[in-house]
Design a protein around this motif. Structure first.
Motif, short mmCIF file in Angstrom:
data_model
loop_
_atom_site.label_atom_id
_atom_site.label_comp_id
_atom_site.label_asym_id
_atom_site.label_seq_id
_atom_site.Cartn_x
_atom_site.Cartn_y
_atom_site.Cartn_z
N ILE A 121 -22.87 -7.15 -69.51
CA ILE A 121 -22.14 -7.96 -70.53
C ILE A 121 -22.40 -9.54 -70.50
CG2 ILE A 121 -19.56 -8.70 -70.74
CD1 ILE A 121 -18.96 -6.07 -69.42
N GLU A 159 -17.47 -4.63 -82.00
CA GLU A 159 -17.57 -6.12 -81.55
C GLU A 159 -17.86 -6.29 -80.31
OE1 GLU A 159 -13.84 -7.92 -82.70
OE2 GLU A 159 -12.87 -6.37 -82.06
N TYR A 160 -17.64 -5.21 -79.29
CA TYR A 160 -17.76 -5.55 -77.98
C TYR A 160 -19.22 -5.34 -77.84
CZ TYR A 160 -13.04 -3.94 -77.16
OH TYR A 160 -11.81 -4.05 -76.82
N GLU A 189 -21.43 -7.22 -79.52
CA GLU A 189 -21.91 -8.45 -79.82
C GLU A 189 -22.05 -9.37 -78.46
OE1 GLU A 189 -19.51 -10.29 -82.59
OE2 GLU A 189 -19.18 -8.48 -83.87
N PHE A 190 -21.33 -8.60 -77.28
CA PHE A 190 -21.37 -9.34 -76.04
C PHE A 190 -22.10 -8.70 -74.99
CE2 PHE A 190 -17.66 -10.78 -78.68
CZ PHE A 190 -17.97 -12.27 -78.65
N LEU A 207 -12.86 -9.37 -74.18
CA LEU A 207 -13.14 -9.52 -75.37
C LEU A 207 -12.46 -10.71 -76.15
CD1 LEU A 207 -14.93 -8.63 -77.81
CD2 LEU A 207 -12.96 -7.18 -78.83
N GLN A 208 -11.02 -10.97 -75.93
CA GLN A 208 -10.40 -12.15 -76.43
C GLN A 208 -10.91 -13.31 -75.96
OE1 GLN A 208 -8.36 -11.88 -78.93
NE2 GLN A 208 -8.18 -14.04 -78.83
N PHE A 215 -13.94 -14.15 -74.94
CA PHE A 215 -15.11 -14.25 -75.79
C PHE A 215 -14.93 -14.84 -77.23
CE2 PHE A 215 -17.49 -11.15 -72.78
CZ PHE A 215 -18.21 -12.15 -72.01
N LYS A 216 -14.10 -14.07 -77.93
CA LYS A 216 -13.76 -14.36 -79.28
C LYS A 216 -13.05 -15.78 -79.36
CE LYS A 216 -12.35 -11.03 -82.01
NZ LYS A 216 -11.56 -9.86 -82.05
N ARG A 272 -10.77 -4.33 -71.17
CA ARG A 272 -11.62 -4.82 -71.95
C ARG A 272 -11.27 -5.84 -73.19
NH1 ARG A 272 -12.83 0.79 -72.28
NH2 ARG A 272 -11.84 1.64 -74.47
N GLN A 273 -10.21 -5.34 -73.63
CA GLN A 273 -9.41 -6.12 -74.64
C GLN A 273 -9.29 -7.36 -74.42
OE1 GLN A 273 -8.33 -3.24 -73.86
NE2 GLN A 273 -8.53 -1.84 -75.47
N TRP A 302 -17.14 -0.31 -71.80
CA TRP A 302 -17.40 -1.85 -73.01
C TRP A 302 -18.44 -1.31 -73.99
CZ3 TRP A 302 -15.30 -6.58 -72.97
CH2 TRP A 302 -15.88 -7.54 -73.76
#
Length: 178
Positions: free
Chosen positions: A83, A163-164, A166-167, A55-56, A58-59, A51-52, A157
């Motif tokens: 998601i 911050e997860y 947020e997506f 997340l990256q 998306f970031k 998931r990291q 997730w």
């Protein structure tokens, strides 16, 4: 001659039971095989995307499309959130549609397909779908498309929070949830 005492009368026969015997019990219904029993098991375990890592993605401002496609394979438990950017294709329909999905992803230049279900368990739907797709891609001698399973699934997730969340997209009523 002496007379013998009278003999005891013969015992009376025991009356037959008046209740009918219990009817034979029906055998317990056989357990229905799981939906995936109709298909071969994936030949090898798919790659895992943490998931990291997602997340990256998306970031960095990336969105689903050529670089990555997210597929939520839940069916009856595809309720109110997913998601961001994920499409819903229930796992029960994946195996039969592998050729069409492969052709679609090839035609769009998709590099990674990430499958997820509720938990992302090693025996779960996401892992099975990712394995089937990885097998199909390999059978086509395609080394461009990668098939991944999202570690922890949607539950992992959401439970990560912060911050997860947020997506996470909430689904509109009537858009596929219960």
């Amino acid at each position: 001659m002496a007379s013998l005492p009278p003999a005891d009368p013969a015992p009376a026969p025991t009356p037959a039971p008046t209740t009918a015997p219990a009817p034979p019990t029906a055998p317990a219904p056989a357990a229905e095989p799981p939906w995936y029993a109709a298909y071969p098991a994936p030949r090898k375990a798919p790659r895992t995307l943490t998931r990291q890592e997602l997340l990256q993605f998306f970031k960095e401002g990336k969105q689903g499309g050529q670089e990555l496609i997210l597929i939520d394979v839940r069916r009856t438990d595809f309720v109110d959130h997913t998601i961001r950017g994920a499409i819903n294709i229930p796992a029960q329909s994946i195996y039969a549609t592998l050729p069409a999905l492969f052709n679609l992803f090839c035609s769009t230049g998709t590099r990674r397909v990430v499958w997820f279900c509720e938990t992302g368990s090693s025996r779960g739907r996401g892992t099975r779908a990712a394995g089937w797709f990885a097998d199909y891609v390999h059978d086509q001698s395609n080394f461009f498309i990668e098939s991944h399973v999202l570690e922890g699934g949607i539950n992992g997730w959401v439970e990560a929070g912060g911050e997860y969340l947020e997506f996470v997209d909430k689904l509109e009523a009537g858009s596929g949830g219960k």
